[in-house]
Design a protein around this motif. Structure first.
Motif, PDB file in Angstrom:
ATOM      1  N   ASN A 128      31.077  13.907  59.169  1.00 60.32           N
ATOM      2  CA  ASN A 128      30.740  14.972  60.105  1.00 60.32           C
ATOM      3  C   ASN A 128      29.247  14.899  60.346  1.00 60.32           C
ATOM      4  N   CYS A 129      28.845  14.956  61.594  1.00 63.53           N
ATOM      5  CA  CYS A 129      27.424  14.929  61.946  1.00 63.53           C
ATOM      6  C   CYS A 129      27.130  16.151  62.807  1.00 63.53           C
ATOM      7  N   ASN A 130      26.418  17.098  62.231  1.00 66.66           N
ATOM      8  CA  ASN A 130      25.991  18.292  62.948  1.00 66.66           C
ATOM      9  C   ASN A 130      24.541  18.081  63.344  1.00 66.66           C
ATOM     10  N   VAL A 131      24.290  18.098  64.645  1.00 68.52           N
ATOM     11  CA  VAL A 131      22.986  17.717  65.181  1.00 68.52           C
ATOM     12  C   VAL A 131      22.319  18.946  65.808  1.00 68.52           C
ATOM     13  N   PHE A 132      21.095  19.206  65.347  1.00 67.72           N
ATOM     14  CA  PHE A 132      20.290  20.330  65.820  1.00 67.72           C
ATOM     15  C   PHE A 132      19.058  19.769  66.509  1.00 67.72           C
ATOM     16  N   VAL A 133      18.787  20.219  67.726  1.00 68.35           N
ATOM     17  CA  VAL A 133      17.616  19.737  68.459  1.00 68.35           C
ATOM     18  C   VAL A 133      16.766  20.937  68.846  1.00 68.35           C
ATOM     19  N   VAL A 134      15.473  20.819  68.550  1.00 68.40           N
ATOM     20  CA  VAL A 134      14.516  21.852  68.933  1.00 68.40           C
ATOM     21  C   VAL A 134      13.407  21.184  69.725  1.00 68.40           C
ATOM     22  N   ASN A 135      13.157  21.699  70.909  1.00 67.29           N
ATOM     23  CA  ASN A 135      12.088  21.160  71.745  1.00 67.29           C
ATOM     24  C   ASN A 135      10.739  21.583  71.195  1.00 67.29           C
ATOM     25  N   VAL A 136       9.814  20.670  71.164  1.00 70.20           N
ATOM     26  CA  VAL A 136       8.484  20.943  70.633  1.00 70.20           C
ATOM     27  C   VAL A 136       7.796  22.013  71.465  1.00 70.20           C
ATOM     28  N   SER A 137       7.957  21.975  72.763  1.00 69.08           N
ATOM     29  CA  SER A 137       7.210  22.880  73.644  1.00 69.08           C
ATOM     30  C   SER A 137       7.925  24.181  73.988  1.00 69.08           C
ATOM     31  N   SER A 138       9.130  24.388  73.515  1.00 69.01           N
ATOM     32  CA  SER A 138       9.849  25.625  73.907  1.00 69.01           C
ATOM     33  C   SER A 138       9.423  26.817  73.086  1.00 69.01           C
ATOM     34  N   ALA A 163      14.281  13.302  62.865  1.00 70.45           N
ATOM     35  CA  ALA A 163      13.552  12.390  63.749  1.00 70.45           C
ATOM     36  C   ALA A 163      12.810  13.241  64.763  1.00 70.45           C
ATOM     37  N   ASP A 164      11.575  12.871  65.036  1.00 69.76           N
ATOM     38  CA  ASP A 164      10.827  13.619  66.030  1.00 69.76           C
ATOM     39  C   ASP A 164      10.000  12.679  66.877  1.00 69.76           C
ATOM     40  N   ASP A 165       9.702  13.166  68.057  1.00 73.46           N
ATOM     41  CA  ASP A 165       8.784  12.488  68.959  1.00 73.46           C
ATOM     42  C   ASP A 165       7.954  13.575  69.631  1.00 73.46           C
ATOM     43  N   ALA A 166       7.261  13.251  70.655  1.00 73.15           N
ATOM     44  CA  ALA A 166       6.387  14.222  71.315  1.00 73.15           C
ATOM     45  C   ALA A 166       7.165  15.369  71.959  1.00 73.15           C
ATOM     46  N   ARG A 167       8.452  15.173  72.188  1.00 77.22           N
ATOM     47  CA  ARG A 167       9.237  16.173  72.910  1.00 77.22           C
ATOM     48  C   ARG A 167      10.111  17.047  72.028  1.00 77.22           C
ATOM     49  N   GLN A 168      10.661  16.501  70.933  1.00 77.75           N
ATOM     50  CA  GLN A 168      11.645  17.276  70.175  1.00 77.75           C
ATOM     51  C   GLN A 168      11.779  16.817  68.731  1.00 77.75           C
ATOM     52  N   LEU A 169      12.315  17.725  67.931  1.00 81.10           N
ATOM     53  CA  LEU A 169      12.700  17.443  66.559  1.00 81.10           C
ATOM     54  C   LEU A 169      14.218  17.484  66.520  1.00 81.10           C
ATOM     55  N   THR A 170      14.811  16.440  65.966  1.00 83.60           N
ATOM     56  CA  THR A 170      16.262  16.383  65.802  1.00 83.60           C
ATOM     57  C   THR A 170      16.564  16.333  64.316  1.00 83.60           C
ATOM     58  N   VAL A 171      17.386  17.272  63.856  1.00 86.33           N
ATOM     59  CA  VAL A 171      17.826  17.316  62.462  1.00 86.33           C
ATOM     60  C   VAL A 171      19.331  17.118  62.470  1.00 86.33           C
ATOM     61  N   THR A 172      19.802  16.166  61.650  1.00 84.48           N
ATOM     62  CA  THR A 172      21.233  15.891  61.567  1.00 84.48           C
ATOM     63  C   THR A 172      21.688  16.086  60.135  1.00 84.48           C
ATOM     64  N   LEU A 173      22.718  16.929  59.968  1.00 86.52           N
ATOM     65  CA  LEU A 173      23.368  17.086  58.670  1.00 86.52           C
ATOM     66  C   LEU A 173      24.593  16.190  58.674  1.00 86.52           C
TER      67      LEU A 173
END
Length: 143
Positions: free
Chosen positions: A133-143, A70-80
């Motif tokens: 199990n839900c492993n959640v990775f978040v990456v900021n779009v602007s970082s 899932a992504d928006d203007a601020r971040q991409l979130t990937v969940t395994l």
């Protein structure tokens, strides 16, 4: 918000297709190669643990790994998401700087992949939802 999900067999042969799936989303979002590589490395490390340890410990021959993005203007979130044995990687000890300075044969076994996962994303968290199990990775779009 843009959402996507795909299911992969929990097999080492799925690591490359998972990386490709995530990399394509990163490309669309305009991530540079370093950010994309870091996210894919983090996902690779946790997915490998699920495949090599989680499902075998659960007595499941071949499970699945759901990859949700899932992504928006601020971040991409990937969940395994997997249904292997419960395992919170954040509760596992990771090597410290003293460990990392030791010769390879003297380092404690385990935890390096989890350390790499945590260091290569802006946020990493674990949740247990029922039998998942839900492993959640978040990456900021602007970082």
């Amino acid at each position: 918000m843009d959402n996507a999900a795909k299911i992969f067999p929990a097999s080492l042969d799925s690591l490359e297709p998972i990386r490709d799936y995530v990399s394509k989303r990163c490309e669309v979002l305009g991530f540079n190669k370093k950010k994309t590589y870091g996210l894919c490395l983090a996902i690779d490390e946790i997915a490998t643990n699920i495949i090599n340890y989680g499902y075998p410990k659960a007595g499941i021959g071949l499970g699945i790994i759901e990859v949700h993005m899932a992504d928006d203007a601020r971040q991409l979130t990937v969940t395994l998401i997997d249904t292997a044995v419960a395992f919170d990687p954040l509760a596992h000890l990771v090597p410290n700087q003293d460990d990392m300075n030791k010769p390879l044969e003297d380092r404690p076994i385990g935890g390096l992949g989890i350390l790499l996962a945590r260091q290569n994303v802006d946020e990493f968290r674990y949740e247990r939802r029922g039998d998942q199990n839900c492993n959640v990775f978040v990456v900021n779009v602007s970082s």
